[in-house]
Design a protein around this motif. Structure first.
Motif, PDB file in Angstrom:
ATOM      1  N   ILE A   1      54.582  29.519  41.196  1.00 61.20           N
ATOM      2  CA  ILE A   1      52.888  30.762  40.774  1.00 61.20           C
ATOM      3  C   ILE A   1      53.876  31.921  40.065  1.00 61.20           C
ATOM      4  O   ILE A   1      54.873  32.005  40.745  1.00 61.20           O
ATOM      5  N   PRO A   2      52.716  31.669  38.827  1.00 55.81           N
ATOM      6  CA  PRO A   2      53.324  32.449  38.196  1.00 55.81           C
ATOM      7  C   PRO A   2      53.281  34.257  38.942  1.00 55.81           C
ATOM      8  O   PRO A   2      52.372  34.567  39.611  1.00 55.81           O
ATOM      9  N   LYS A   3      53.671  35.661  39.309  1.00 54.96           N
ATOM     10  CA  LYS A   3      54.058  36.662  39.837  1.00 54.96           C
ATOM     11  C   LYS A   3      53.423  37.654  38.844  1.00 54.96           C
ATOM     12  O   LYS A   3      52.923  38.752  39.319  1.00 54.96           O
ATOM     13  N   SER A   4      53.669  37.311  37.753  1.00 51.46           N
ATOM     14  CA  SER A   4      52.454  38.917  37.054  1.00 51.46           C
ATOM     15  C   SER A   4      51.549  38.133  35.619  1.00 51.46           C
ATOM     16  O   SER A   4      51.913  36.601  35.276  1.00 51.46           O
ATOM     17  N   GLU A   5      50.697  39.193  35.134  1.00 49.08           N
ATOM     18  CA  GLU A   5      49.505  38.746  33.496  1.00 49.08           C
ATOM     19  C   GLU A   5      51.257  37.996  32.729  1.00 49.08           C
ATOM     20  O   GLU A   5      50.486  37.342  32.059  1.00 49.08           O
ATOM     21  N   SER A   6      52.205  38.598  32.676  1.00 50.00           N
ATOM     22  CA  SER A   6      53.009  38.392  31.334  1.00 50.00           C
ATOM     23  C   SER A   6      53.914  36.786  31.907  1.00 50.00           C
ATOM     24  O   SER A   6      53.767  35.544  30.730  1.00 50.00           O
ATOM     25  N   GLU A   7      53.884  36.966  32.870  1.00 48.54           N
ATOM     26  CA  GLU A   7      54.536  35.572  33.109  1.00 48.54           C
ATOM     27  C   GLU A   7      53.100  33.782  33.565  1.00 48.54           C
ATOM     28  O   GLU A   7      53.539  32.742  32.873  1.00 48.54           O
ATOM     29  N   THR A   8      52.063  34.902  33.862  1.00 47.97           N
ATOM     30  CA  THR A   8      51.045  33.531  33.551  1.00 47.97           C
ATOM     31  C   THR A   8      51.238  33.508  32.132  1.00 47.97           C
ATOM     32  O   THR A   8      51.128  31.958  31.755  1.00 47.97           O
TER      33      THR A   8
END
Lengths: 458, 458
Positions: free
Chosen positions: B311-318
């Protein structure tokens, strides 16, 4: 006997053809009790017969009026003694239900409610729903691009048809029975037959899109004091219930009062409020959904968005609330009564409804204008009751359509144009649009035999 | 100078016409770096100019290829020296955003991402989304009935266009700029121009349907061990997240491994699993939604439906997770590489993918077939890389389309037919369907000047 009737007898056999005298034993439609008039009425049994019937009529320049459930509101199915009626009543098979693919293949004459129940028996859901569900047919729903009470969440019939089969005026069968949600292989031909009211071809079969049966469904009837409260409440529901909001139906006080009370429906909420809304939410988590629904409703009460609310406690109480919205026999007792179906931007509604009412009252001192609608999708209905006798249709039309053109509204949101609104089409469409419609009609039906005089003039 | 070029110069002026030599300084398209070939390229500035350009070309029997963002995958926009190119690049205005009505009026040359951002700035959401968002235009999205990653919840472009304006081959302007969700006043003419790849008219403006900006959005990347796990997981998400599930994108191991690792994307989940899925849910209650999303994910892990999850933890990880799905430069380095887009019933997918792979391997010992897709809507993509040189397109086509006809699949789910798939159209459509398409084409463009040789042969 007319040459064409003899020809048609050869196609369908004696048992499936009625001549003029037998036709006249039937009422013209749900809305028109006068004896049906037609040269002959033939019941087709399959696509090949529809093809043979149309080829025969086309060769004889014979006009054909296609019949489904006869619940349409724009006189599109009213034939004359010059017309042959093609009935699809016998083509009512549910051919296949595919729970994995989420599709149903049905014949055009299948009754909507029968289809709803057949797919529900397999745990699936066909979301098109309207008051006429027990009589209207899938073919008619397609031909008119039916709307109804679940458009908010599921769209109109156009969104629920994946593929279809249609027969062109000359008898050519175009089978476009796509089952995929995505298919961009060439022109999407089904669009030619959806919402064109049978003027470009006769739909014989369709692939319908099914959905999972919602795990929960909550309904409420609420009372509100101004139209601003109605739109604010709708905005709140959309934000808080998001896509689970499946219906939002508004009734003005005059409508609510006309259909409840003595000899009418029981009123679950006191009469006398300016507005009533029935709304429904569908969810995937029965326990949580019910709680959320009640929480949102209580907040709306606390915030003063709504003034009173009734939550039904059983299936039958739910049905009773919907009957207020869908059964309006009390209004139909008047003679004449004219039903309207328009769409317009929501922000113009209050003013527009006021204009229509003033027009009606200015013409007829005892005139009534009962108002209801789907609102969220811009769609309003009126019953105009002049409380005077005579053919007042034209004057009534002017009351309703007059104020519509300036605000960019449509003279038909979901009922179609048929014969009734033909002269009003130019109120909502430009000359270039109408000319393009006519050129399509000429291209697909050069002899103008299919439902002639409906939607566009030849 | 060609007579037609001189005529066109009079319409648009010198600054907005490129002759063949200047045209050749441009690449043909995103997918074809060869110099663009055309008799001339004209930039229209408004609808009246589009009308004048087409009227002029029609009078001279001059073929016109319409250009948007040039990201289409079926060579539909590749012109020749015999063609005039009509570019809508300069018609990129966002004319109006109406937050109350939930509509945006935009010109056809507006870039998708620009529109997305402009409406987001007003708290609204235009849900069409695809990898080419930064280059593709609204006009191209309409002409191709674009799909992309949010079809599951919002439908294809067809569902997101309320009205449009188009110019016919002879220059006639048909303005059908409906803003209502429901409008059954006559034929729904916009359908003629959606998904017909510019062969029936040139779209110049559109009314788009906007949605509320979702209050929450959750994304995850998960790994799964069999295709049955993929479909079971999808069914579980549909039941538990219902309509909030907005994207469900599958990548086979070969694709995931090709685009991650050395010089590629960072792999948030170990390489080596058979299947990876990126999925997204949108909700109206940020707090509750996030918890529900994690609960459902944990249950899927506990039940063994999925084997691993990130599960991404930030906009940039998403964004980084989505880039794995949307940026495949590592694969495009091969020469040649052929991209496919098909749709078929989900239950046939495992077998079909196996068949295609076997076909590729049988033809080319070192051949690769990278597979990904949207799955929930039946849509798969392949990159076929023969790892041999030469024009192997036809052979590659046979590998992919060969096994498709028998299972009733479509040779185009969302990319269209263009020139590339013209000879395969009959794989997915019947002769009667193709003849009806041709008759529409003849009716609306009798001189066959609009994108000739695309979708249907004259």
């Amino acid at each position: 006997m007319d040459a064409i009737v003899e020809q048609l007898l050869k196609v369908v056999g004696k048992g499936r053809l009625l001549t003029a005298a037998a036709v006249a034993e039937r009422p013209t439609s749900f809305w028109n009790a006068a004896p049906m008039q037609a040269k002959a009425l033939v019941f087709a049994q399959n696509t090949e017969e529809v093809s043979a019937i149309l080829a025969c009529c086309n060769a004889h320049n014979q006009s054909v009026i296609t019949h489904g459930g006869l619940t349409g509101c724009v006189a599109a199915t009213d034939p004359t003694l010059d017309d042959v009626v093609l009935s699809l009543d016998k083509m009512d098979r549910i051919v296949e239900i595919d729970p994995v693919g989420g599709t149903a293949v049905v014949e055009a004459g299948a009754i909507l409610q029968t289809v709803q129940e057949a797919v529900a028996a397999q745990g699936l859901y066909f979301p098109l729903d309207l008051g006429a569900r027990g009589s209207c047919t899938i073919g008619g729903n397609i031909a008119t691009n039916a709307g109804g009470i679940n458009v908010l969440r599921y769209g109109m019939m156009r969104s629920l048809v994946l593929g279809l089969e249609a027969v062109l005026a000359d008898g050519t069968v175009v089978s476009s029975m796509n089952r995929m949600l995505k298919n961009n292989a060439g022109y999407d031909l089904k669009q030619l037959f959806i919402g064109t009211e049978g003027t470009l071809g006769v739909v014989t079969r369709a692939v319908l899109r099914l959905f999972p049966q919602p795990a929960s469904r909550q309904t409420a009837l609420v009372a509100l004091v101004t139209f601003d409260h109605v739109t604010a409440f709708l905005a709140m529901l959309r934000q808080r219930l998001a896509d689970s909001l499946s219906a939002f139906e508004i009734m003005w006080a005059d409508y609510y009062e006309a259909v409840t009370g003595e000899n009418g429906h029981r009123a679950p909420l006191e009469r006398g409020y300016p507005f009533y809304v029935v709304f429904e939410a569908e969810g995937s988590d029965p326990d949580a959904d019910g709680k959320r629904f009640e929480r949102v409703l209580n907040e709306a009460l606390d915030d003063g968005l709504i003034t009173d609310a009734a939550i039904p406690k059983s299936e039958s109480e739910t049905r009773a609330i919907w009957n207020i919205r869908e059964e309006f026999d009390a209004i139909l007792e008047a003679e004449p009564v004219y039903l309207y179906d328009v769409s317009l931007p929501i922000r113009q509604m209050v003013r527009y409804v006021e204009d229509v009412r003033n027009n009606v009252r200015a013409r007829w001192p005892d005139g009534q204008c009962y108002t209801l609608g789907h609102v969220a999708d811009g769609n309003l209905h009126f019953f105009v009751v002049p409380n005077e006798s005579g053919d007042l249709h034209q004057v009534s039309d002017e009351c309703v359509y007059g104020p519509l053109a300036d605000i960019g509204g449509s003279v038909s949101a979901e009922h179609g144009i048929g014969k009734d609104k033909l002269r009003w089409l130019s109120h909502s469409r430009t000359p270039a649009e109408i000319e393009l419609m006519r050129s399509l009609k000429r291209g697909l039906d050069p002899k103008n035999i299919l439902n002639p005089g409906r939607v566009v003039s030849a």
